[in-house]
Design an enzyme around this catalytic site. Structure first.
Site, mmCIF file in Angstrom:
data_model
loop_
_atom_site.group_PDB
_atom_site.id
_atom_site.type_symbol
_atom_site.label_atom_id
_atom_site.label_comp_id
_atom_site.label_asym_id
_atom_site.label_seq_id
_atom_site.Cartn_x
_atom_site.Cartn_y
_atom_site.Cartn_z
ATOM 1 N N ARG A 79 0.847 -1.202 0.000
ATOM 2 C CA ARG A 79 0.000 0.000 0.000
ATOM 3 C C ARG A 79 0.874 1.240 0.000
ATOM 4 O O ARG A 79 1.991 1.222 0.515
ATOM 5 C CB ARG A 79 -0.858 0.055 1.273
ATOM 6 C CG ARG A 79 -1.903 -1.018 1.369
ATOM 7 C CD ARG A 79 -2.522 -0.987 2.766
ATOM 8 N NE ARG A 79 -3.014 -2.291 3.117
ATOM 9 C CZ ARG A 79 -4.264 -2.708 2.909
ATOM 10 N NH1 ARG A 79 -5.138 -1.902 2.380
ATOM 11 N NH2 ARG A 79 -4.620 -3.920 3.237
ATOM 12 N N HIS A 427 -21.106 44.085 -9.449
ATOM 13 C CA HIS A 427 -22.319 44.340 -8.675
ATOM 14 C C HIS A 427 -22.990 43.043 -8.215
ATOM 15 O O HIS A 427 -23.311 42.869 -7.037
ATOM 16 C CB HIS A 427 -23.267 45.175 -9.553
ATOM 17 C CG HIS A 427 -24.560 45.494 -8.895
ATOM 18 N ND1 HIS A 427 -25.691 44.721 -9.057
ATOM 19 C CD2 HIS A 427 -24.902 46.482 -8.041
ATOM 20 C CE1 HIS A 427 -26.674 45.237 -8.352
ATOM 21 N NE2 HIS A 427 -26.225 46.312 -7.725
ATOM 22 N N ARG A 534 -23.221 50.463 2.994
ATOM 23 C CA ARG A 534 -23.232 51.238 1.740
ATOM 24 C C ARG A 534 -24.630 51.843 1.603
ATOM 25 O O ARG A 534 -25.562 51.167 1.204
ATOM 26 C CB ARG A 534 -22.943 50.323 0.566
ATOM 27 C CG ARG A 534 -21.533 49.740 0.541
ATOM 28 C CD ARG A 534 -21.455 48.685 -0.559
ATOM 29 N NE ARG A 534 -20.103 48.370 -0.953
ATOM 30 C CZ ARG A 534 -19.485 47.219 -0.659
ATOM 31 N NH1 ARG A 534 -20.101 46.310 0.064
ATOM 32 N NH2 ARG A 534 -18.261 46.997 -1.097
ATOM 33 N N GLU A 717 -9.290 54.657 -0.285
ATOM 34 C CA GLU A 717 -9.502 53.789 -1.448
ATOM 35 C C GLU A 717 -8.950 54.395 -2.723
ATOM 36 O O GLU A 717 -9.146 53.856 -3.807
ATOM 37 C CB GLU A 717 -10.981 53.411 -1.586
ATOM 38 C CG GLU A 717 -11.936 54.564 -1.560
ATOM 39 C CD GLU A 717 -13.394 54.140 -1.628
ATOM 40 O OE1 GLU A 717 -13.689 52.978 -1.969
ATOM 41 O OE2 GLU A 717 -14.254 54.999 -1.351
ATOM 42 N N GLY A 738 -10.519 50.749 1.610
ATOM 43 C CA GLY A 738 -11.476 50.164 0.659
ATOM 44 C C GLY A 738 -10.664 49.511 -0.451
ATOM 45 O O GLY A 738 -10.296 50.144 -1.445
ATOM 46 N N THR A 739 -10.379 48.248 -0.250
ATOM 47 C CA THR A 739 -9.410 47.617 -1.163
ATOM 48 C C THR A 739 -9.995 47.294 -2.535
ATOM 49 O O THR A 739 -9.249 46.969 -3.447
ATOM 50 C CB THR A 739 -8.837 46.334 -0.527
ATOM 51 O OG1 THR A 739 -9.926 45.561 -0.037
ATOM 52 C CG2 THR A 739 -7.880 46.658 0.595
ATOM 53 N N ASN A 740 -11.309 47.414 -2.696
ATOM 54 C CA ASN A 740 -11.864 47.194 -4.050
ATOM 55 C C ASN A 740 -11.420 48.329 -4.957
ATOM 56 O O ASN A 740 -10.807 48.119 -6.007
ATOM 57 C CB ASN A 740 -13.392 47.151 -4.025
ATOM 58 C CG ASN A 740 -13.919 46.066 -3.133
ATOM 59 O OD1 ASN A 740 -13.246 45.069 -2.912
ATOM 60 N ND2 ASN A 740 -15.110 46.251 -2.617
ATOM 61 N N ASP A 741 -11.767 49.560 -4.546
ATOM 62 C CA ASP A 741 -11.363 50.697 -5.373
ATOM 63 C C ASP A 741 -9.847 50.883 -5.357
ATOM 64 O O ASP A 741 -9.248 51.255 -6.361
ATOM 65 C CB ASP A 741 -12.059 51.978 -4.894
ATOM 66 C CG ASP A 741 -13.403 52.153 -5.581
ATOM 67 O OD1 ASP A 741 -13.434 52.117 -6.826
ATOM 68 O OD2 ASP A 741 -14.426 52.296 -4.881
ATOM 69 N N CYS A 803 -12.132 47.177 4.579
ATOM 70 C CA CYS A 803 -13.553 46.862 4.363
ATOM 71 C C CYS A 803 -13.859 46.480 2.927
ATOM 72 O O CYS A 803 -15.013 46.338 2.555
ATOM 73 C CB CYS A 803 -14.441 48.020 4.802
ATOM 74 S SG CYS A 803 -14.222 49.493 3.805
HETATM 75 C C1 PEP Z 1 -14.049 49.479 -1.720
HETATM 76 O O1 PEP Z 1 -13.876 50.234 -2.679
HETATM 77 O O2 PEP Z 1 -13.184 48.684 -1.306
HETATM 78 C C2 PEP Z 1 -15.329 49.472 -1.010
HETATM 79 C C3 PEP Z 1 -15.493 48.745 0.057
HETATM 80 O O3 PEP Z 1 -16.347 50.219 -1.519
HETATM 81 P P1 PEP Z 1 -17.236 49.825 -2.782
HETATM 82 O O4 PEP Z 1 -17.013 48.376 -3.057
HETATM 83 O O5 PEP Z 1 -18.624 50.124 -2.388
HETATM 84 O O6 PEP Z 1 -16.725 50.732 -3.836
HETATM 85 MG MG MG Z 2 -15.150 51.913 -3.007
#
Ligand code: PEP
Ligand code: MG
Length: 855
Positions: A79, A427, A534, A717, A738-741, A803
């Protein structure tokens, strides 16, 4: 040149011989532990990784050294023994040593039929797995008789150009060589890498004396485990095949017995009470001493029990949690170890319905797994149809090219969402995660024919409106039909594990929550507050949308303020509800962020009805829509830029927040709201907005006489806000990244369009991962580090957090701890996994610390 192997590399497993999983593999080490626990394990020898690697490279297996341990004419099994049993390995080969002479002996001992059956099985497995002959030539016959055996031996000779090997040494050497080589093959490498094995993972092998489980008295073989692999509940499950001699076991008369007493038929427990009790005792000992739920493979030979092997019980997510918690509750492992044993992904799976493991999956296509869980429903192509479907009580999947804020109510009505475009921060993805709605985005292979109301799959299949599909937001797959599902399971074990996690964790976890339902979910998952609300999502309800549109069409500041007066009570109600649900936990409200054009209709029909509502000429409406159009709205008039140029919106929101604060504080726990300004890039923006908000606070105080406090924060951001965090910090009490932007702007990469080429980029290793999904530590991370340092240099102790969508991921939590952030905030449904990840990181750090101290 081929080398003889060193004899010392073949180790007989005894209680005391040096043996480690790093050298001999997990199976060999486990067998030694079973031996130490006085379990009746047949004689076994182990070959270390090094030896097996040399065999794969052409070295001659030292079969003499191995066989020396087993006496004349042995029957053996081999095995795999990889370092971590989860990495897998080649399948076991049993009954090595079967040959004509041994067959004749066994005919006398266990009967011709049973002996022939064993020989045939060995020929089949040797021919297909070792000699690599076509498996179709070696199917097992219904009647294992002399002719069938003669045919199998003849077929082997014809196909292999040599007689079936009769020498046990030769058979064993070939088996070892083929297993060693299989481990080094490309497919095996890829498979184990996917399970987390390192590039150079080694394979050990264990060679064990067979205990046939066919013979006089009670004989048979089986596997037993003591938990249900799906739920983790303690109960005996498994199977046992009786092969007692006299009933000529391997023929039609052989019986599958139930393990425990069962009204449906005879059980091992009733027929063989003593070996059964011994087996159960072995299971208990293994659980207590190996500190795991084990599956035990065993045989009975003439009523005598032999334990051949034990592996960790393979388990689903729910069982993972329950087993870990019960082991800790029984004092077998510590609560911290229980926390370390459950992967956060497993916890997330418990929050949602999932496609049942093992269910048939008819995959239409794959997209990005944007929000976990699986949902099945009828296809609808518009938000209105989704609502109609929900009102009929029919589950539906909303299928869109991509969703926009106008689809919100349709998303609420649907049980799952599928979009052709978009990435992990589009979105649909953000809203889906917020609502806990299974969601697959960026399924770009699908063709959406909205006119004909159908979806066309990459293989040409068509799915019309009303047909049932399933979106699996955990894997990113879109499935035809409705596979079997397993339900969400938030049982006591789940809560207990998270209590232990909270005791260990050293970074806060809040939730991004926009609605009362989100806030309730956040609270149920025990988020320590809302880290991002938001507010714009509150304006899309029909009643409010028309007021927003009126506000957009107002010509002067006074007119705007007058229209906004009508939104004030609604916003006040929104905030009061959030404060009440969160019962004194912090609530961070982000002021209005999106560009105004998102609130206007984009098609002529919509503009015409707006003109009707506002009693304006269509041309005026068209002109205003055109005036608000921007080349790049994400970098245009949004966030604080609106706050500076159209201040009435923020003033209305600030008033609503303060009035709700006063109302909620009167009714329940004292509220200190946090107000956050989005998209800041310059300190002066903060100064301007702060002055206005302070003025609103003074007015509200003068009007009501009620004392209240609030905190003002800035969303970092834009890259400039991170670079200038030292300037900005003195004007506020907290900063939230705001790590997305910030990712969008650091890369100069639109978060809504990135899905189009992201997979090509990741495939070509331009980016190691989708940076909207996995925080880019090197680039965006450097801005976070700089921002955090500069803010703290200027205001020591200022509250810092993250966030963006990354906030719930393990790597972002690890990074946030490393740069000393106070909390992370993520979608409510990611909160439990974030709490667990944060705890595991803290425990791992402490363990390293303890290790260093000891060392
Ligand atoms: C971001 O930009 O990280 C954020 C939390 O805001 P949103 O996603 O609403 O732009
Ligand atoms: Mg943002």
């Amino acid at each position: 040149m081929q080398k003889e192997l060193d004899r010392s590399e073949v180790t007989l497993i005894t209680p005391d011989v040096p043996m480690s999983a790093d050298i001999h593999g997990g199976r060999a080490k486990c067998l030694q532990r079973l031996i130490r626990l006085n379990m009746p394990v047949p004689k076994t020898v182990a070959l270390p990784f090094r030896t097996v690697h040399r065999i794969a490279a052409g070295g001659v297996p030292d079969t003499g050294a191995i066989l020396a341990h087993f006496g004349p004419q042995p029957l053996l099994s081999v095995r795999p023994s990889s370092q971590d049993p989860d990495w897998g390995g080649p399948g076991a080969i049993l009954n090595i040593g079967m040959c004509d002479v041994r067959h004749a002996q066994l005919c006398d001992e266990i009967g011709e039929r049973a002996a022939t059956s064993l020989y045939l099985r060995f020929i089949q497995s040797f021919a297909t797995h070792v000699a690599r002959l076509d498996d179709e030539m070696f199917t097992l016959p219904d009647t294992p008789d002399h002719e069938a055996l003669a045919l199998a031996l003849r077929t082997y000779e014809e196909e292999a150009d040599e007689p079936f090997p009769q020498d046990v040494g030769r058979q064993l050497a070939d088996v070892l060589r083929s297993m060693a080589r299989a481990w080094e093959g490309t497919t095996a490498r890829i498979l184990r890498k996917a399970k987390g094995a390192p590039e150079d993972a080694g394979l050990g092998l264990v060679v064990q004396q067979m205990v046939l489980g066919v013979g006089p008295g009670d004989s048979g073989s089986g596997v037993i485990q003591f938990v249900d692999p799906l739920t983790g509940e303690r109960q005996v499950t498994g199977r046992y095949l009786s092969q007692s001699q006299g009933r000529d076991a391997l023929a039609a008369g052989s019986e599958a017995l139930y393990l425990t007493r069962d009204p449906r038929g005879p059980s091992l427990e009733e027929l063989c009470p003593e070996p059964f009790a011994e087996l159960v005792a072995c299971g208990e000992r293994a659980r207590a001493r190996l500190r795991e739920e084990m599956q035990i493979e065993f045989t009975l030979h003439g009523g005598r029990l032999a334990i051949l092997d034990a592996i960790r019980v393979n388990r689903g997510s729910r069982a993972k949690v329950r087993i870990a918690v019960e082991l800790a509750e029984d004092g077998i492992i510590s609560p911290e170890e229980a926390v370390m044993r459950v992967d956060p992904q497993a916890l997330s799976e418990l929050l949602h319905r999932q496609v049942a493991p093992g269910a048939a999956r008819d995959v239409i296509t794959r997209g990005i797994a944007a929000s976990p869980g699986a949902a099945r429903g009828r296809i609808v192509f518009s938000a209105t149809d989704a609502q109609a479907s929900a009102s009929r009580g029919e589950d539906c999947i909303l299928v869109r090219r991509e969703t926009t804020p106008e689809d919100i109510r349709g998303m609420h009505a649907a049980v799952g969402v599928l979009t052709v475009r978009g990435g992990v921060t589009s979105h649909a993805a953000v809203i889906g995660r917020g609502l806990g709605l299974p969601c697959v985005v960026g399924a770009s292979d699908l063709r959406l024919d909205r006119k004909a109301k159908r979806l066309v799959a990459p293989d040409g299949r068509r799915f019309a409106e009303g047909e049932t599909i399933t979106v699996d937001g955990t894997t990113g797959e879109v499935l035809a039909g409705a596979p079997v599902m397993v339900e969400a399971a938030l049982d006591g074990a789940f809560q207990q594990l998270l209590d232990w996690a909270d005791a260990a964790r050293d970074i806060g976890v809040r939730a991004n929550a926009d609605t009362p339902a989100d806030a309730q979910t956040a609270r149920n998952f025990r988020a320590e507050g809302i880290g991002l609300c938001r507010t714009e999502h509150m304006f899309f309800e029909a009643e409010r949308l028309s007021v927003m549109r009126e506000m957009i069409f107002a010509d002067t500041g006074e007119d705007r303020a007058a229209v906004l007066e009508r939104l004030l009570p609604m916003q006040r109600g929104d905030f009061a509800e959030l404060f009440e649900i969160m019962a004194g936990s912090p609530v961070c409200i982000r002021l209005f962020d999106p560009p105004l054009h998102e609130f206007l209709p984009s098609d002529r029909q919509g503009m015409r009805s707006l003109a009707d509502v506002l009693d304006l000429p269509l041309s005026d409406v068209e002109a205003r829509v055109e005036a608000l159009e921007e080349y790049n709205p994400m970098l245009g008039m949004r966030g604080v830029r609106l706050g500076v140029t159209v201040p009435e919106i923020y003033e209305m929101q600030a008033r609503a927040i303060f009035e709700a604060t006063i109302a909620a504080s009167k009714r329940g726990a004292k509220v200190v709201p946090e107000i956050m300004i989005p998209l800041v890039s310059a300190m002066r923006e903060v100064e301007l907005v702060k002055t206005r908000i302070d003025a609103v606070a003074v007015n509200v105080y003068n009007e009501t006489g009620a004392d209240f406090a609030y905190k003002l924060g800035v969303m970092v951001e834009t890259p400039r806000a991170a670079l200038r965090a030292g300037d900005i910090a003195p004007h506020c009490q907290f900063l939230s990244f705001g790590t997305n932007d910030l990712t969008q702007m650091t890369y100069g990469l639109s978060r809504d369009d990135a899905g189009r080429f992201m997979s090509a980029y990741v495939k070509a290793r331009v980016f190691p991962e989708d940076p909207f999904h996995t925080l880019d530590i090197d680039g965006v991370g450097e801005l976070l580090t700089m921002g955090a340092e500069r803010a703290r240099d200027s205001v020591p102790g200022i509250t810092l957090s993250i966030c963006g969508e990354h906030g719930g991921s393990r790597s972002a939590i690890a990074f946030s701890r490393a740069i000393g952030l106070d909390y992370v905030s993520c979608s409510p449904f990611r909160v439990p996994a974030a709490r667990l990840s944060a705890a595991q990181l803290a425990i791992a750090d402490r363990q390293i610390g303890d290790g260093l101290e000891v060392g």
